[in-house]
Design an enzyme around this catalytic site. Structure first.
Site, PDB file in Angstrom:
ATOM      1  N   THR A   1       0.819  -1.221   0.000  1.00  0.00           N
ATOM      2  CA  THR A   1       0.000   0.000   0.000  1.00  0.00           C
ATOM      3  C   THR A   1       0.847   1.263   0.000  1.00  0.00           C
ATOM      4  OG1 THR A   1      -1.789  -1.141   1.099  1.00  0.00           O
ATOM      5  CG2 THR A   1      -1.791   1.219   1.319  1.00  0.00           C
TER       6      THR A   1
ATOM      7  N   SER B   1       1.819  -7.732  -0.635  1.00  0.00           N
ATOM      8  CA  SER B   1       2.705  -8.660   0.083  1.00  0.00           C
ATOM      9  C   SER B   1       2.062 -10.018   0.302  1.00  0.00           C
ATOM     10  CB  SER B   1       3.162  -8.055   1.406  1.00  0.00           C
ATOM     11  OG  SER B   1       2.116  -7.974   2.332  1.00  0.00           O
TER      12      SER B   1
ATOM     13  N   THR C   1       1.776  -4.490   4.192  1.00  0.00           N
ATOM     14  CA  THR C   1       1.651  -4.730   5.635  1.00  0.00           C
ATOM     15  C   THR C   1       1.155  -6.132   5.974  1.00  0.00           C
ATOM     16  OG1 THR C   1      -0.599  -3.824   5.641  1.00  0.00           O
ATOM     17  CG2 THR C   1       1.199  -2.293   6.111  1.00  0.00           C
ATOM     18  N   ASP C   2       0.561  -6.828   4.987  1.00  0.00           N
ATOM     19  CA  ASP C   2      -0.062  -8.117   5.318  1.00  0.00           C
ATOM     20  C   ASP C   2       0.937  -9.162   5.799  1.00  0.00           C
ATOM     21  OD1 ASP C   2      -2.447  -6.987   4.575  1.00  0.00           O
ATOM     22  OD2 ASP C   2      -2.681  -8.122   2.718  1.00  0.00           O
TER      23      ASP C   2
HETATM   24  N1  DAS Z   1      -2.355  -5.963   0.371  1.00  0.00           N
HETATM   25  C1  DAS Z   1      -1.590  -5.408   1.431  1.00  0.00           C
HETATM   26  C2  DAS Z   1      -0.128  -5.767   1.293  1.00  0.00           C
HETATM   27  O1  DAS Z   1       0.475  -5.478   0.289  1.00  0.00           O
HETATM   28  C3  DAS Z   1      -1.851  -4.045   1.697  1.00  0.00           C
HETATM   29  C4  DAS Z   1      -0.892  -3.277   2.592  1.00  0.00           C
HETATM   30  O2  DAS Z   1       0.262  -3.059   2.239  1.00  0.00           O
HETATM   31  O3  DAS Z   1      -1.314  -2.785   3.624  1.00  0.00           O
HETATM   32  O4  DAS Z   1       0.378  -6.284   2.225  1.00  0.00           O
END
Ligand code: DAS
Length: 326
Positions: free
Chosen positions: A14, A60, A93-94
């Site tokens: 993100t 991710s 973040t995932d």
């Molecule tokens: N889909 C998620 C990721 O790429 C979104 C994020 O980064 O928060 O992990």
């Protein structure tokens, strides 16, 4: 003081995402390349030199062994480069907690490696990416950042790789730590550490795995049967992590099935699906041949067991000792 020279390895997420509208809910991760991101950063007037490298530009959820290998090589090259003072990795973040833990165990601790992401796309109202990035720069440039393993900066908090987990799906304050919460607080202008570095001068704890051993992860729920659990084990499975209920508990039939595997030599680790769990050895673990995870989350426990098996450390006592010291 000379400007810190920072290598930025970008993977997407993100922090590189756009919604196409300031208010839309859905968005696409990985839309902004590293050059564009660093262009935005230069407008912040940060006194550092950046060298950007695009490793991937994806969400991710799609990160795994292949991208990890490229990212690890690039991070190691930067750490070994005397002209580089520290590494920032931008990441979704995932799964940032998994990449952070893997790199924490397989990179030396003498140069700071800081991971950073964002919960809101770059063009959303109240986007957090640039602030988080500026905070990550503050952390990676700090003389006291090395010797703490891989760090993750989210919002104004700094977490250690062992502790961090994504605890909420929708909030800029989405991360929490356990058993330690954040180990530092940061703003673009100021950084405060809670405690001294504890891994100064430490080499990588494990070699980077090649190939990765197959380790199953079984999520326990009310009503799971031994048959359902058995479907996750193949002829190549070398270990099983059980994300048990409560303190690593599971239905009797599943426990008996796994005890049978352990008797035949399989590594079986009791972890917990509970967010903040400490799973200690129980007297029955000796009898059943199980290992207790202590404070690690199941996905990190899986990585740790893979690292141990890949380094030829398949001994149950050694694996338990490794969990005990985390
Ligand atoms: N889909 C998620 C990721 O790429 C979104 C994020 O980064 O928060 O992990």
């Amino acid at each position: 003081m000379t400007q810190p020279r920072i290598t930025v390895l970008a993977t997407g997420g993100t922090i590189a995402g756009k919604a196409g509208s300031a208010t839309r809910h859905d968005y696409r991760p990985g839309q902004i390349g590293i050059d564009e991101l660093l262009g935005q950063v230069s407008a912040l007037g940060i006194d550092s030199q950046f060298r950007g490298q695009q490793i991937a530009n994806i969400g991710s959820e799609d990160i795994g062994e292949q991208i990890w290998a490229q990212l690890h090589r690039a991070a190691l090259a930067a750490i070994n480069d005397p002209a580089c003072n520290g590494v920032i990795i931008t990441h979704g973040t995932d799964t940032v907690e998994e990449t952070a833990f893997l790199f924490d165990q397989t990179l030396p601790a003498d140069k700071p490696v800081v991971m950073v992401g964002a919960m809101r796309p770059a063009d959303a109202v109240g986007s957090d990416g640039l602030r988080n990035f500026a905070n990550a720069v503050q952390v990676v440039s700090d003389g006291d950042a090395a010797g703490r393993g891989v760090l993750v900066v989210m919002g104004d908090k700094v977490f250690a790789a062992r502790d961090i987990r994504k605890a909420r799906t929708a909030s800029a304050d989405a991360f929490a730590g356990y058993p330690r919460d954040e180990i530092g607080l940061v703003r673009p202008s100021k950084l405060e550490w809670f405690g001294a570095p504890w891994r100064s001068g430490e080499e990588a704890r494990f070699a980077y795995p090649d190939p990765w051993p197959e380790v199953a992860l079984i999520y326990i729920y009310a009503g799971i049967t031994a048959d359902v659990a058995a479907r996750q084990i193949t002829g190549k499975t070398r270990a099983v992590i059980v994300a048990g209920v409560g303190e690593g508990n599971m239905p009797e039939a599943v426990r008996d099935y796994l005890a049978g595997l352990a008797k035949a030599g399989m590594i079986v680790v009791r972890a917990s699906r509970v967010e903040e769990a400490l799973v200690d050895r129980a007297p029955s673990d000796d009898e059943l041949g199980f290992i207790a995870v202590r404070a690690l989350r199941p996905a990190k426990a899986r990585i740790l067991v893979q690292l141990m098996l890949a380094s030829g450390k398949a001994d149950r006592v050694a694996i338990q000792a490794e969990f005990d010291r985390r």
